[in-house]
Design a protein around this motif. Sequence first.
Motif, PDB file in Angstrom:
ATOM      1  N   GLY A   1       4.507   0.569   1.491  1.00 44.59           N
ATOM      2  CA  GLY A   1       3.524  -0.490   1.659  1.00 44.59           C
ATOM      3  C   GLY A   1       2.139   0.131   1.817  1.00 44.59           C
ATOM      4  N   VAL A   2       1.114  -0.649   1.569  1.00 41.68           N
ATOM      5  CA  VAL A   2      -0.259  -0.157   1.641  1.00 41.68           C
ATOM      6  C   VAL A   2      -1.104  -1.146   2.433  1.00 41.68           C
ATOM      7  CG1 VAL A   2      -2.292   0.497   0.306  1.00 41.68           C
ATOM      8  CG2 VAL A   2      -0.026   0.978  -0.598  1.00 41.68           C
ATOM      9  N   ASP A   3      -1.824  -0.634   3.426  1.00 40.92           N
ATOM     10  CA  ASP A   3      -2.738  -1.454   4.212  1.00 40.92           C
ATOM     11  C   ASP A   3      -4.150  -1.179   3.709  1.00 40.92           C
ATOM     12  OD1 ASP A   3      -4.030  -2.991   6.037  1.00 40.92           O
ATOM     13  OD2 ASP A   3      -3.431  -1.810   7.799  1.00 40.92           O
ATOM     14  N   LEU A   4      -4.700  -2.113   2.946  1.00 41.31           N
ATOM     15  CA  LEU A   4      -6.019  -1.919   2.350  1.00 41.31           C
ATOM     16  C   LEU A   4      -7.163  -2.214   3.312  1.00 41.31           C
ATOM     17  CD1 LEU A   4      -5.280  -3.453  -1.147  1.00 41.31           C
ATOM     18  CD2 LEU A   4      -5.335  -1.041  -0.508  1.00 41.31           C
ATOM     19  N   ARG A   5      -6.833  -2.618   4.535  1.00 43.08           N
ATOM     20  CA  ARG A   5      -7.884  -2.848   5.527  1.00 43.08           C
ATOM     21  C   ARG A   5      -8.577  -1.543   5.907  1.00 43.08           C
ATOM     22  NH1 ARG A   5      -4.410  -6.288   9.645  1.00 43.08           N
ATOM     23  NH2 ARG A   5      -2.977  -4.692   8.953  1.00 43.08           N
TER      24      ARG A   5
ATOM     25  N   ILE B   1      -9.842   0.507   3.942  1.00 47.29           N
ATOM     26  CA  ILE B   1     -11.014   0.695   3.078  1.00 47.29           C
ATOM     27  C   ILE B   1     -11.868  -0.573   2.990  1.00 47.29           C
ATOM     28  CG2 ILE B   1      -9.993   2.562   1.718  1.00 47.29           C
ATOM     29  CD1 ILE B   1      -9.305   0.478  -0.423  1.00 47.29           C
ATOM     30  N   GLY B   2     -11.635  -1.487   3.923  1.00 45.74           N
ATOM     31  CA  GLY B   2     -12.477  -2.674   4.004  1.00 45.74           C
ATOM     32  C   GLY B   2     -12.010  -3.872   3.220  1.00 45.74           C
ATOM     33  N   ILE B   3     -10.828  -3.801   2.617  1.00 43.27           N
ATOM     34  CA  ILE B   3     -10.293  -4.939   1.856  1.00 43.27           C
ATOM     35  C   ILE B   3      -9.249  -5.627   2.730  1.00 43.27           C
ATOM     36  CG2 ILE B   3      -9.057  -5.644  -0.220  1.00 43.27           C
ATOM     37  CD1 ILE B   3     -10.137  -3.068  -1.547  1.00 43.27           C
ATOM     38  N   PRO B   4      -9.441  -6.899   3.067  1.00 41.97           N
ATOM     39  CA  PRO B   4      -8.514  -7.579   3.977  1.00 41.97           C
ATOM     40  C   PRO B   4      -7.220  -8.007   3.287  1.00 41.97           C
ATOM     41  CG  PRO B   4     -10.209  -9.091   3.299  1.00 41.97           C
ATOM     42  CD  PRO B   4     -10.558  -7.762   2.691  1.00 41.97           C
ATOM     43  N   PHE B   5      -6.421  -7.023   2.899  1.00 42.00           N
ATOM     44  CA  PHE B   5      -5.187  -7.313   2.164  1.00 42.00           C
ATOM     45  C   PHE B   5      -4.167  -6.221   2.461  1.00 42.00           C
ATOM     46  CE2 PHE B   5      -2.582  -7.422  -1.759  1.00 42.00           C
ATOM     47  CZ  PHE B   5      -2.191  -8.744  -1.697  1.00 42.00           C
ATOM     48  N   THR B   6      -2.921  -6.598   2.577  1.00 39.13           N
ATOM     49  CA  THR B   6      -1.843  -5.638   2.810  1.00 39.13           C
ATOM     50  C   THR B   6      -0.763  -5.843   1.757  1.00 39.13           C
ATOM     51  OG1 THR B   6      -2.272  -5.648   5.176  1.00 39.13           O
ATOM     52  CG2 THR B   6      -0.132  -4.835   4.470  1.00 39.13           C
ATOM     53  N   ILE B   7      -0.346  -4.765   1.123  1.00 40.97           N
ATOM     54  CA  ILE B   7       0.756  -4.813   0.159  1.00 40.97           C
ATOM     55  C   ILE B   7       2.018  -4.412   0.919  1.00 40.97           C
ATOM     56  CG2 ILE B   7       1.702  -3.870  -1.970  1.00 40.97           C
ATOM     57  CD1 ILE B   7      -1.244  -3.251  -2.771  1.00 40.97           C
ATOM     58  N   PRO B   8       3.017  -5.285   0.996  1.00 42.10           N
ATOM     59  CA  PRO B   8       4.218  -4.974   1.784  1.00 42.10           C
ATOM     60  C   PRO B   8       5.095  -3.930   1.097  1.00 42.10           C
ATOM     61  CG  PRO B   8       4.518  -7.031   0.636  1.00 42.10           C
ATOM     62  CD  PRO B   8       3.099  -6.590   0.376  1.00 42.10           C
ATOM     63  N   SER B   9       5.985  -3.353   1.872  1.00 40.47           N
ATOM     64  CA  SER B   9       6.968  -2.419   1.332  1.00 40.47           C
ATOM     65  C   SER B   9       7.914  -3.166   0.401  1.00 40.47           C
ATOM     66  CB  SER B   9       7.756  -1.797   2.477  1.00 40.47           C
ATOM     67  OG  SER B   9       8.835  -1.070   1.988  1.00 40.47           O
TER      68      SER B   9
END
Length: 82
Positions: free
Chosen positions: A14-18, A20-28
């Motif tokens: 998974g990737v937490d884009l917060r 880098i300032g983007i309010p979005f999380t990609i789940p595993s």
Amino acid sequence: MLAGILLFAGMIRGVDLRMIGIPFTIPSLGLVLSTFAAFLLSIMGSSEFRWGESVAAAAVMTAFCVALFVYLLQLPFQLWPM
């Protein structure tokens, strides 16, 4: 090939884009989907790429990875998205 490795790492954990300032999380997405997608992306770089063979090879490689890592080595991988 590097793109396939990075895709696999991002999809399996998974990737937490917060960060880098983007309010979005990609789940595993789990081992099955991550392996399948990374293998397809990697094989697309070949000049001998064919869809049918590639999908079949990705399915076989995914089944091999699940059998090896989850059942034989008994590593605690999440298989599917939660």
